[in-house]
Design a protein around this motif. Structure first.
Motif, PDB file in Angstrom:
ATOM      1  N   VAL A 240       8.341  56.857  51.449  1.00 51.65           N
ATOM      2  CA  VAL A 240       9.439  57.137  50.515  1.00 51.65           C
ATOM      3  C   VAL A 240       9.161  56.525  49.146  1.00 51.65           C
ATOM      4  O   VAL A 240       9.335  57.177  48.103  1.00 51.65           O
ATOM      5  CB  VAL A 240      10.772  56.600  51.085  1.00 51.65           C
ATOM      6  N   VAL A 241       8.693  55.277  49.127  1.00 46.37           N
ATOM      7  CA  VAL A 241       8.481  54.594  47.852  1.00 46.37           C
ATOM      8  C   VAL A 241       7.357  55.240  47.058  1.00 46.37           C
ATOM      9  O   VAL A 241       7.506  55.530  45.866  1.00 46.37           O
ATOM     10  CB  VAL A 241       8.181  53.095  48.095  1.00 46.37           C
ATOM     11  N   ILE A 242       6.205  55.487  47.693  1.00 48.94           N
ATOM     12  CA  ILE A 242       5.074  56.045  46.948  1.00 48.94           C
ATOM     13  C   ILE A 242       5.353  57.491  46.546  1.00 48.94           C
ATOM     14  O   ILE A 242       4.928  57.940  45.474  1.00 48.94           O
ATOM     15  CB  ILE A 242       3.771  55.935  47.772  1.00 48.94           C
ATOM     16  N   ALA A 243       6.110  58.231  47.376  1.00 53.10           N
ATOM     17  CA  ALA A 243       6.467  59.603  47.021  1.00 53.10           C
ATOM     18  C   ALA A 243       7.409  59.623  45.817  1.00 53.10           C
ATOM     19  O   ALA A 243       7.231  60.426  44.886  1.00 53.10           O
ATOM     20  CB  ALA A 243       7.121  60.299  48.213  1.00 53.10           C
ATOM     21  N   ALA A 244       8.408  58.746  45.818  1.00 52.24           N
ATOM     22  CA  ALA A 244       9.352  58.689  44.699  1.00 52.24           C
ATOM     23  C   ALA A 244       8.640  58.275  43.412  1.00 52.24           C
ATOM     24  O   ALA A 244       8.890  58.843  42.338  1.00 52.24           O
ATOM     25  CB  ALA A 244      10.482  57.716  45.018  1.00 52.24           C
ATOM     26  N   LEU A 245       7.744  57.304  43.518  1.00 54.02           N
ATOM     27  CA  LEU A 245       7.022  56.846  42.334  1.00 54.02           C
ATOM     28  C   LEU A 245       6.146  57.950  41.759  1.00 54.02           C
ATOM     29  O   LEU A 245       6.135  58.182  40.543  1.00 54.02           O
ATOM     30  CB  LEU A 245       6.170  55.626  42.694  1.00 54.02           C
ATOM     31  N   MET A 246       5.422  58.665  42.624  1.00 57.44           N
ATOM     32  CA  MET A 246       4.570  59.753  42.154  1.00 57.44           C
ATOM     33  C   MET A 246       5.407  60.882  41.565  1.00 57.44           C
ATOM     34  O   MET A 246       5.025  61.491  40.554  1.00 57.44           O
ATOM     35  CB  MET A 246       3.707  60.271  43.301  1.00 57.44           C
ATOM     36  N   ALA A 247       6.559  61.184  42.165  1.00 54.22           N
ATOM     37  CA  ALA A 247       7.414  62.257  41.651  1.00 54.22           C
ATOM     38  C   ALA A 247       7.904  61.934  40.243  1.00 54.22           C
ATOM     39  O   ALA A 247       7.862  62.784  39.342  1.00 54.22           O
ATOM     40  CB  ALA A 247       8.595  62.482  42.589  1.00 54.22           C
ATOM     41  N   VAL A 248       8.372  60.699  40.035  1.00 51.79           N
ATOM     42  CA  VAL A 248       8.884  60.308  38.719  1.00 51.79           C
ATOM     43  C   VAL A 248       7.772  60.346  37.676  1.00 51.79           C
ATOM     44  O   VAL A 248       7.947  60.875  36.567  1.00 51.79           O
ATOM     45  CB  VAL A 248       9.519  58.902  38.788  1.00 51.79           C
ATOM     46  N   VAL A 249       6.611  59.799  38.019  1.00 46.26           N
ATOM     47  CA  VAL A 249       5.495  59.780  37.066  1.00 46.26           C
ATOM     48  C   VAL A 249       5.043  61.202  36.735  1.00 46.26           C
ATOM     49  O   VAL A 249       4.731  61.517  35.581  1.00 46.26           O
ATOM     50  CB  VAL A 249       4.322  58.954  37.633  1.00 46.26           C
ATOM     51  N   THR A 250       5.034  62.082  37.735  1.00 47.95           N
ATOM     52  CA  THR A 250       4.625  63.466  37.488  1.00 47.95           C
ATOM     53  C   THR A 250       5.610  64.183  36.575  1.00 47.95           C
ATOM     54  O   THR A 250       5.209  64.923  35.664  1.00 47.95           O
ATOM     55  CB  THR A 250       4.492  64.230  38.819  1.00 47.95           C
ATOM     56  N   VAL A 251       6.906  63.976  36.800  1.00 47.53           N
ATOM     57  CA  VAL A 251       7.911  64.599  35.930  1.00 47.53           C
ATOM     58  C   VAL A 251       7.744  64.122  34.491  1.00 47.53           C
ATOM     59  O   VAL A 251       7.748  64.929  33.541  1.00 47.53           O
ATOM     60  CB  VAL A 251       9.333  64.292  36.447  1.00 47.53           C
TER      61      VAL A 251
END
Length: 267
Positions: A121-132
């Motif tokens: 959950v943490v690494i997915a959320a971090l990657m999603a925010v950075v990608t956006v």
């Protein structure tokens, strides 16, 4: 005197007086992941590659013809940034094995499924925010270089492909995380991730030159992670359900196998 036999001592397990809630576990994983410099190096390289390549594609877009979709300039760098995303997912967990921190993690939280879920959950959320954020910067940076901007009035040509781009980057990261839990070794996990994301599509492409008897390999190749992501991020793409299912399968299966490995092996 009468001898009295001593009763055998019995061991009693005392339950831990403190158990981490999932919220505490998420906070702990966030601190661990964001306090490592390799995380920010990986995210920075991903953002720099994505923005830089997008600007190069936008600058050359006039030579691609008038029908070139502007959103493709933002999404085409995924072919390169997917590797960095996958490697980041792998080193997030293999770093704990190399330092021995995984023992502390499992001591604080014995529920190994919760550990896998929290880290995912943490690494997915971090990657999603950075990608956006990266996509927003890339859109602004490429706007002066494109003959025709992104058509925001048509979601299938703008918002939808970008959303699938974010989803794909998250999936690549979780694939690397899954291989990290399975292999437990940095070099091995990275090699496995690169093999699935980058090498296998090249191998499948070679079979396009073979006869019809090998056509089935090419057909199966469409369901590799990178090819599924290419289908999803194509502007105006149709029949995306098989690609979504393929990407979901490539994401969930390594994580489930990694969870099984974590349950059956000592840390």
């Amino acid at each position: 005197m009468t001898a009295v036999a001593a009763a055998p001592a019995t061991r009693t397990r005392t339950a831990s007086p403190y158990r981490l809630t999932f919220g505490h576990l998420l906070r702990s994983e966030w601190i661990k992941i964001t306090s490592v410099r390799s995380t920010w190096w990986s995210l920075g390289i991903t953002a720099a590659l994505s923005i830089g390549i997008s600007m190069m594609i936008a600058g050359a877009s006039s030579s691609f013809g008038p029908g070139f979709p502007a959103v493709s300039a933002i999404l085409m760098p995924i072919q390169f940034t997917m590797l960095v995303a996958g490697i980041l997912g792998a080193i997030v967990i293999t770093g704990e094995y190399s330092t021995g921190m995984i023992r502390s993690t499992l001591t604080a939280e014995p529920r190994r499924g919760a550990v896998v879920a929290a880290k995912a959950v943490v690494i997915a959320a971090l990657m999603a925010v950075v990608t956006v954020v990266t996509y927003v910067i890339a859109i602004v940076a490429t706007a002066p270089l494109l003959a025709q901007g992104i058509d925001r009035s048509e979601p299938s040509l703008s918002i939808v492909p970008l959303a699938y781009g974010v989803l794909s980057m998250v999936a690549f990261t979780l694939i690397g995380l899954g291989f990290g839990f399975i292999v437990r070794n940095g070099a091995g996990a990275i090699a496995s991730t690169v093999g699935v994301l980058f090498v296998l599509p090249i191998v499948v492409t070679m079979f396009t030159m073979a006869g019809e008897g090998w056509r089935w390999i090419v057909d199966l190749g469409r369901y590799l992670p990178m090819n599924a992501a290419s289908t999803l991020t194509a502007p105006g793409a149709e029949d995306i359900v098989p690609a979504l299912l393929a990407l979901a399968g490539w994401t969930l299966i390594p994580l489930l196998i990694g969870w099984g490995v974590l349950r059956t092996r000592d840390a």
